[in-house]
Design a protein around this motif. Structure first.
Motif, PDB file in Angstrom:
ATOM      1  N   LYS A 181     -26.031  87.065  45.125  1.00  0.00           N
ATOM      2  CA  LYS A 181     -25.972  85.833  44.330  1.00  0.00           C
ATOM      3  C   LYS A 181     -26.969  84.807  44.856  1.00  0.00           C
ATOM      4  O   LYS A 181     -26.579  83.788  45.431  1.00  0.00           O
ATOM      5  CB  LYS A 181     -24.562  85.237  44.411  1.00  0.00           C
ATOM      6  CG  LYS A 181     -23.558  85.886  43.491  1.00  0.00           C
ATOM      7  CD  LYS A 181     -22.266  85.104  43.548  1.00  0.00           C
ATOM      8  CE  LYS A 181     -21.345  85.488  42.412  1.00  0.00           C
ATOM      9  NZ  LYS A 181     -20.157  84.624  42.377  1.00  0.00           N
ATOM     10  N   ARG A 200     -30.020  80.018  39.520  1.00  0.00           N
ATOM     11  CA  ARG A 200     -28.686  80.410  39.057  1.00  0.00           C
ATOM     12  C   ARG A 200     -27.957  79.149  38.598  1.00  0.00           C
ATOM     13  O   ARG A 200     -28.127  78.084  39.180  1.00  0.00           O
ATOM     14  CB  ARG A 200     -27.950  81.035  40.246  1.00  0.00           C
ATOM     15  CG  ARG A 200     -26.538  81.498  39.985  1.00  0.00           C
ATOM     16  CD  ARG A 200     -26.006  82.160  41.241  1.00  0.00           C
ATOM     17  NE  ARG A 200     -26.676  83.419  41.475  1.00  0.00           N
ATOM     18  CZ  ARG A 200     -26.341  84.557  40.859  1.00  0.00           C
ATOM     19  NH1 ARG A 200     -25.333  84.588  40.013  1.00  0.00           N
ATOM     20  NH2 ARG A 200     -26.986  85.656  41.097  1.00  0.00           N
ATOM     21  N   PRO A 201     -27.136  79.266  37.544  1.00  0.00           N
ATOM     22  CA  PRO A 201     -26.424  78.068  37.099  1.00  0.00           C
ATOM     23  C   PRO A 201     -25.474  77.529  38.175  1.00  0.00           C
ATOM     24  O   PRO A 201     -25.019  78.278  39.035  1.00  0.00           O
ATOM     25  CB  PRO A 201     -25.617  78.542  35.883  1.00  0.00           C
ATOM     26  CG  PRO A 201     -25.921  79.962  35.682  1.00  0.00           C
ATOM     27  CD  PRO A 201     -26.861  80.438  36.719  1.00  0.00           C
ATOM     28  N   PHE A 203     -21.800  75.608  38.619  1.00  0.00           N
ATOM     29  CA  PHE A 203     -20.564  75.407  37.860  1.00  0.00           C
ATOM     30  C   PHE A 203     -19.745  74.285  38.490  1.00  0.00           C
ATOM     31  O   PHE A 203     -19.544  74.277  39.702  1.00  0.00           O
ATOM     32  CB  PHE A 203     -19.746  76.698  37.826  1.00  0.00           C
ATOM     33  CG  PHE A 203     -20.454  77.822  37.120  1.00  0.00           C
ATOM     34  CD1 PHE A 203     -20.342  77.981  35.747  1.00  0.00           C
ATOM     35  CD2 PHE A 203     -21.271  78.705  37.826  1.00  0.00           C
ATOM     36  CE1 PHE A 203     -21.008  78.998  35.086  1.00  0.00           C
ATOM     37  CE2 PHE A 203     -21.944  79.731  37.178  1.00  0.00           C
ATOM     38  CZ  PHE A 203     -21.817  79.880  35.800  1.00  0.00           C
ATOM     39  N   HIS A 264     -17.210  73.929  28.887  1.00  0.00           N
ATOM     40  CA  HIS A 264     -16.118  74.875  28.641  1.00  0.00           C
ATOM     41  C   HIS A 264     -14.801  74.146  28.887  1.00  0.00           C
ATOM     42  O   HIS A 264     -14.508  73.782  30.024  1.00  0.00           O
ATOM     43  CB  HIS A 264     -16.198  76.073  29.590  1.00  0.00           C
ATOM     44  CG  HIS A 264     -17.523  76.792  29.557  1.00  0.00           C
ATOM     45  ND1 HIS A 264     -17.810  77.784  28.657  1.00  0.00           N
ATOM     46  CD2 HIS A 264     -18.638  76.647  30.317  1.00  0.00           C
ATOM     47  CE1 HIS A 264     -19.046  78.230  28.866  1.00  0.00           C
ATOM     48  NE2 HIS A 264     -19.572  77.557  29.864  1.00  0.00           N
ATOM     49  N   GLU A 285     -21.195  74.289  32.933  1.00  0.00           N
ATOM     50  CA  GLU A 285     -22.176  75.257  33.422  1.00  0.00           C
ATOM     51  C   GLU A 285     -23.537  74.574  33.329  1.00  0.00           C
ATOM     52  O   GLU A 285     -24.047  74.355  32.235  1.00  0.00           O
ATOM     53  CB  GLU A 285     -22.111  76.504  32.526  1.00  0.00           C
ATOM     54  CG  GLU A 285     -23.089  77.581  32.889  1.00  0.00           C
ATOM     55  CD  GLU A 285     -22.948  78.794  31.967  1.00  0.00           C
ATOM     56  OE1 GLU A 285     -22.038  78.809  31.103  1.00  0.00           O
ATOM     57  OE2 GLU A 285     -23.761  79.722  32.109  1.00  0.00           O
ATOM     58  N   ASP A 320     -17.161  78.558  40.494  1.00  0.00           N
ATOM     59  CA  ASP A 320     -18.059  79.613  40.024  1.00  0.00           C
ATOM     60  C   ASP A 320     -17.673  80.046  38.612  1.00  0.00           C
ATOM     61  O   ASP A 320     -16.717  79.544  38.032  1.00  0.00           O
ATOM     62  CB  ASP A 320     -18.079  80.808  40.981  1.00  0.00           C
ATOM     63  CG  ASP A 320     -16.700  81.397  41.171  1.00  0.00           C
ATOM     64  OD1 ASP A 320     -15.899  81.377  40.216  1.00  0.00           O
ATOM     65  OD2 ASP A 320     -16.409  81.870  42.282  1.00  0.00           O
ATOM     66  N   ARG A 321     -18.427  80.998  38.079  1.00  0.00           N
ATOM     67  CA  ARG A 321     -18.275  81.383  36.679  1.00  0.00           C
ATOM     68  C   ARG A 321     -16.865  81.874  36.350  1.00  0.00           C
ATOM     69  O   ARG A 321     -16.372  81.675  35.242  1.00  0.00           O
ATOM     70  CB  ARG A 321     -19.301  82.474  36.333  1.00  0.00           C
ATOM     71  CG  ARG A 321     -19.313  82.849  34.867  1.00  0.00           C
ATOM     72  CD  ARG A 321     -20.305  83.953  34.558  1.00  0.00           C
ATOM     73  NE  ARG A 321     -21.695  83.557  34.688  1.00  0.00           N
ATOM     74  CZ  ARG A 321     -22.353  82.863  33.759  1.00  0.00           C
ATOM     75  NH1 ARG A 321     -21.745  82.495  32.669  1.00  0.00           N
ATOM     76  NH2 ARG A 321     -23.611  82.542  33.945  1.00  0.00           N
ATOM     77  N   SER A 322     -16.205  82.500  37.314  1.00  0.00           N
ATOM     78  CA  SER A 322     -14.902  83.102  37.028  1.00  0.00           C
ATOM     79  C   SER A 322     -13.880  82.061  36.560  1.00  0.00           C
ATOM     80  O   SER A 322     -12.929  82.390  35.852  1.00  0.00           O
ATOM     81  CB  SER A 322     -14.383  83.834  38.267  1.00  0.00           C
ATOM     82  OG  SER A 322     -14.065  82.893  39.275  1.00  0.00           O
ATOM     83  N   ILE A 324     -14.253  79.819  34.375  1.00  0.00           N
ATOM     84  CA  ILE A 324     -14.310  79.637  32.918  1.00  0.00           C
ATOM     85  C   ILE A 324     -13.313  80.570  32.237  1.00  0.00           C
ATOM     86  O   ILE A 324     -12.532  80.158  31.391  1.00  0.00           O
ATOM     87  CB  ILE A 324     -15.732  79.913  32.381  1.00  0.00           C
ATOM     88  CG1 ILE A 324     -16.714  78.911  32.978  1.00  0.00           C
ATOM     89  CG2 ILE A 324     -15.758  79.830  30.860  1.00  0.00           C
ATOM     90  CD1 ILE A 324     -18.168  79.230  32.678  1.00  0.00           C
TER      91      ILE A 324
END
Ligand SMILES: [Zn+2]
Ligand SMILES: [Zn+2]
Length: 446
Positions: A181, A200-201, A203, A264, A285, A320-322, A324
């Motif tokens: 990552k 990388r985005p 969050f 989101h 994001e 992090d993305r999870s 969302i």
């Protein structure tokens, strides 16, 4: 030992008979042999040995064999071979560019590496990963050469580039490579001779309160021009001047120097519904951010100041993305609390209103998609729970309630029944026509 050595030397010679190879390209075919060596050293060492063998052949009077080997080495620019030929009064062939990398591993590589380091100076990052695009013809030639000498030790030219550039970046920036990552992905494009930096985005989790009615959660495009701007929307391209999404993301995009930001939410509220109390969770994001180490307390203050009492955010934190996915899942299942002010349009005994809280306790509501959203949602039946209804206040023509229910229940329809499409409903239970005057979200469980 001595039975292995000849095969390495033979294969080196065979490769160089097939194509003129620079030190790096020759060495790369033997990349898995030995540690703490680079391919350039491997290549020049192999050429050195072959050169020494040629020298011994000359000593033994086997000139013709020696000359052939030396000419192969000399063509690739290997100096000791050129010297040896010259000293023996033999013709020294012209130096040719490497037929595999075409010189790409030298000047172009340095050029792009410098460009990458230069570009990276505009970005916040702790970790990076290098990738590259090289002409397909080079990859094909490399594969062809490898199979023609049946070599199993090599690495690909892409890997060599990524590794070499990666270690130069580490040296120059002090940052670390990360293969899982990375904060930024650095892509060297040898077609266009340019570098792309892809961050990388980032969050950010938080909660928001919407303190006034009349602003949608997400940006609404103008229905006439669909965002391009027309007289109807005064050229803004938007149906509403403000949205929760824009009020939160605009300062973020600026602070993070980002390309864009996606909102989101854990569910959404209607435009005329406020969100109060502990607010509604959301994740932003931040897309392609140049900065990624922003002080979130300051950011929060800025968002709240610029929102001028329309929207308020709090509890901002990096995530992090999870999150969302969890947010979307929980939005459907978790508890929500609403406050509603309801108008009674018929005559009604006040005692009946009190009975609402007895009846609507742990009740399953059957709800067909509300008529007001049928134009954009499929008509389907959903079963949602109402856990508790608390009567807060009863006046002549109005009453106020607190409703605790499962996420995904359309609360306005729970109250007025949507012409029987939601059942049971307050209106059905009371037998009197009801109208929702105000609705506020008070709490959305995480
Ligand atoms: Zn080469
Ligand atoms: Zn418009």
């Amino acid at each position: 030992m001595l039975d292995v050595a000849p095969s390495i030397i033979e294969k080196s010679l065979k490769l160089m008979e097939e194509a003129v190879l620079c030190d790096k390209c020759l060495g790369r075919f033997f990349a898995n042999l030995g540690f703490a060596l680079n391919n350039e050293t491997r290549g020049s060492s192999l050429k050195t040995i072959i050169c020494m063998v040629s020298s011994e052949l000359i000593n033994k009077g086997r000139q013709q064999e020696a000359i052939e080997m030396l000419r192969i080495l000399a063509k690739s620019g290997f100096k000791p071979a050129r010297e040896l030929l010259a000293r023996n009064g033999l013709e020294v062939p012209e130096v040719l560019p490497c037929e595999l990398c075409e010189g790409l591993l030298y000047e172009p590589l340095h050029q792009l590496t410098n460009k990458a380091i230069n570009y990276l100076s505009a970005y916040d990052f702790n970790t990076y990963l290098v990738g590259c695009r090289v002409p397909g013809t080079i990859i094909e030639r490399e594969d062809a050469l490898r199979s023609c000498v049946e070599i199993e030790w090599g690495e690909s030219i892409k890997r060599e580039i990524n590794r070499e550039v990666g270690s130069i970046i580490m040296l120059k920036t002090g940052k670390k490579p990360d293969f899982q990552k990375p904060d930024v992905l650095v892509i060297l494009d040898f077609h266009r001779m340019d570098v792309e930096v892809k961050p990388r985005p980032v969050f950010i989790y938080g909660r928001y309160r919407k303190l006034i009615r009349g602003i949608p959660q997400s940006k609404w495009f103008c229905p006439s021009c669909r965002g391009s701007g027309c007289p109807e929307c005064n050229g803004t391209g938007k149906r509403y001047k403000f949205s929760v999404e824009e009020l939160i993301t605009k300062p973020m995009i600026e602070r993070f120097e980002a390309h864009d930001a996606k909102f989101h939410g854990a569910g959404r509220e209607d435009i005329d519904v406020r969100v109060l109390g502990s607010g509604r969770p959301f994740v932003i994001e931040v897309i392609e951010p140049k900065k990624r180490f922003i002080n979130l307390e300051e950011l929060q203050r800025e968002i709240n100041e610029r929102s001028q009492g329309m929207v308020e955010v709090f509890n901002l934190s990096y995530t992090d993305r999870s999150t969302i996915g969890k947010l979307k899942l929980s939005a459907k299942a978790k508890r929500k609390t609403y406050r509603a002010l309801i108008e009674i349009e018929d005559q009604l005994e006040k005692e009946r209103i009190g009975a609402l809280s007895d009846f609507f306790r742990e009740v399953t509501i059957k709800q067909w998609t509300p008529r007001r959203v049928l134009h954009r949602r499929a008509d389907k039946l959903r079963m949602k729970r109402v856990y508790e209804v608390e009567i807060l206040d009863v006046k002549d023509k109005t009453f106020e309630v607190l409703i605790k229910c499962q996420g995904g229940l359309y609360v306005k329809e729970l109250i007025h029944g949507d012409e029987g499409r939601t059942t049971p409903s307050f209106q059905e239970f009371l037998g009197a026509k009801l109208r929702v005057l105000e609705l506020d979200v008070i709490d959305v469980e995480d």
